[in-house]
Design an enzyme around this catalytic site. Structure first.
Site, mmCIF file in Angstrom:
data_model
loop_
_atom_site.group_PDB
_atom_site.id
_atom_site.type_symbol
_atom_site.label_atom_id
_atom_site.label_comp_id
_atom_site.label_asym_id
_atom_site.label_seq_id
_atom_site.Cartn_x
_atom_site.Cartn_y
_atom_site.Cartn_z
ATOM 1 N N CYS A 278 -9.517 4.007 0.212
ATOM 2 C CA CYS A 278 -8.444 3.209 -0.406
ATOM 3 C C CYS A 278 -8.730 1.718 -0.374
ATOM 4 O O CYS A 278 -8.936 1.133 0.688
ATOM 5 C CB CYS A 278 -7.112 3.498 0.291
ATOM 6 N N ARG B 278 -5.425 -1.166 1.055
ATOM 7 C CA ARG B 278 -4.909 -1.051 2.418
ATOM 8 C C ARG B 278 -4.297 -2.312 3.009
ATOM 9 O O ARG B 278 -3.732 -2.269 4.101
ATOM 10 C CB ARG B 278 -6.016 -0.521 3.342
ATOM 11 N N TRP C 141 0.897 2.042 -5.684
ATOM 12 C CA TRP C 141 0.946 1.806 -7.134
ATOM 13 C C TRP C 141 -0.476 1.950 -7.661
ATOM 14 O O TRP C 141 -1.431 2.015 -6.892
ATOM 15 C CB TRP C 141 1.511 0.418 -7.454
ATOM 16 N N GLU D 292 -8.011 3.204 -12.441
ATOM 17 C CA GLU D 292 -7.781 4.642 -12.201
ATOM 18 C C GLU D 292 -7.348 5.321 -13.493
ATOM 19 O O GLU D 292 -7.721 6.451 -13.781
ATOM 20 C CB GLU D 292 -6.694 4.853 -11.134
HETATM 21 N N1 ARG Z 1 -6.730 8.277 -8.830
HETATM 22 C C1 ARG Z 1 -5.522 9.038 -8.837
HETATM 23 C C2 ARG Z 1 -4.953 9.063 -10.242
HETATM 24 O O1 ARG Z 1 -5.481 8.443 -11.107
HETATM 25 C C3 ARG Z 1 -4.486 8.471 -7.894
HETATM 26 C C4 ARG Z 1 -4.953 8.249 -6.465
HETATM 27 C C5 ARG Z 1 -4.052 7.334 -5.667
HETATM 28 N N2 ARG Z 1 -4.006 6.016 -6.257
HETATM 29 C C6 ARG Z 1 -3.255 5.012 -5.821
HETATM 30 N N3 ARG Z 1 -3.315 3.891 -6.472
HETATM 31 N N4 ARG Z 1 -2.494 5.119 -4.758
HETATM 32 O O2 ARG Z 1 -3.949 9.661 -10.526
#
Ligand code: ARG
Length: 352
Positions: A63, A66, A228, A233
């Site tokens: 992560c 953090r 968030w 991602e």
């Molecule tokens: N990578 C995952 C997704 O795209 C989520 C993982 C957690 N990500 C976060 N920003 N807490 O759905």
């Protein structure tokens, strides 16, 4: 057998000792708590559980976010055991976390032995294999079939929100449709190009529900948690990966790129514009999101903060490096130790 018991006992001692240190408890407190820890009826207090869940985030090597570990809200749901009540608690988690777009990191911790949530994330899109290719999220194909076998029927759009599948003990799992109002979503638009006909969207809050929370030698298999999103991602993985939504060729077409030759770097250009669109759309919708440059800076701050508290920061380089322009962030340029500390969140076998 004796070995695992000893190991778990040691982890209990380690956790209480850590709690004492970091929460500035007295020696007397620790002595008493360690004695209680030898009893079969030992149970972590809500305060201990809360601190442990935050430290588990601090210890999450994959992560980048953090810096904010201390702000995690913890819902102690260890006594919620009826499927309907668990569902209500999960919807309450979604509402609290979503907060109209101003996302709040949170975790709900359910009973150690009896509760299991089958979903990978509380909010996730279904995926269907069809003769004309995949509809929706290819990543969800197996779980979608499981939901259908349990009696659920999706609408077969590209963005069907999957139901929650909740199991208590050995009883058959129960399926609950999420109320529409509970799921905040964002349509993806671009500040300069017309992305309208691409029909791209994503949900606001990523809430991982498939990992086990390990604390004090105990495993909590149902402990969904959220932060968030970091833009990449969605923009560099979920919507872009060829085995996910695979939107790069469509994006390239909309912005008028020559996709016939790799050397035009059309994929790279499309990727950047898609990520601009994701950040722009979340911002416009008032939904919390962080770009990867800011997130990397925040991670550096986290490292400094940890160093100031005489703790080593561990991390998984392969995960911490963002998938877009990795070498523009400081994370890329420094090795990082991937030792796994506890408490932490771990993968566990899928129940289906
Ligand atoms: N990578 C995952 C997704 O795209 C989520 C993982 C957690 N990500 C976060 N920003 N807490 O759905």
């Amino acid at each position: 057998m004796t070995f695992t018991l000893t190991k778990e006992r040691q982890q209990r001692i380690d956790f209480l000792t850590l709690y004492k240190q970091e929460m500035k408890q007295t020696d007397e407190w620790l002595a008493e708590r360690l004695q209680e820890a030898e009893q079969p009826a030992f149970r972590l207090t809500t305060d201990e559980l809360t601190y442990g869940a935050r430290v588990a985030w601090r210890n999450s090597n994959k992560c980048i976010g953090r810096l904010f570990w201390h702000s995690l809200t913890v819902f102690d749901r260890r006594d919620v055991l009826a499927p309907q009540a668990i569902f209500d608690a999960l919807v309450a988690h979604i509402d609290y976390a979503t907060n109209g777009g101003k996302i709040r990191p949170a975790i709900s911790v359910f009973d150690q032995k009896r509760v299991r949530i089958w979903n990978h994330q509380l909010i996730r899109y279904a995926g269907y294999e069809t003769a004309m290719g995949v509809i929706g999220d290819a990543n969800s194909i197996t779980f979608t079939k499981t939901c259908e076998a349990l009696g659920w029927c999706g609408q077969r759009t590209n963005y069907d929100v999957l139901p929650l599948v909740i199991q208590v003990d050995e009883a058959p799992p129960q399926v609950f449709e999420l109320p529409k109002e509970a799921v905040l979503e964002v349509s993806i638009t671009h500040p300069d190009y017309d992305f309208g006909k691409l029909n791209m969207q994503w949900y606001a809050v990523p809430i991982i529900s498939s990992m086990r929370f390990n604390i004090a030698g105990e495993d909590y298999p149902a402990a969904p948690f959220n932060g968030w999103y970091m833009g990449t991602e969605i923009g560099a993985r979920n919507l872009a990966d060829a085995d996910r939504y695979d939107f790069l060729p469509d994006v390239a077409r909309v912005i008028g790129l020559d996709t016939a030759r790799n050397a035009t770097l059309w994929k790279d250009r499309a990727l950047v514009e898609l990520n601009i669109a994701v950040l722009h759309s979340y911002k416009q919708a008032g939904v919390s999101i962080v770009d990867h440059h800011t997130a990397a800076q925040q991670f550096e701050l986290f490292q400094q903060q940890e160093q100031a508290n005489s703790r080593d920061v561990t991390g998984n380089w392969v995960w911490l490096v963002p998938p877009l322009s990795p070498a523009t962030t400081s994370i890329y340029h420094q090795p990082i130790d991937n030792t796994v500390k506890k408490p932490n969140y771990f993968y566990q076998p899928q129940p289906y």
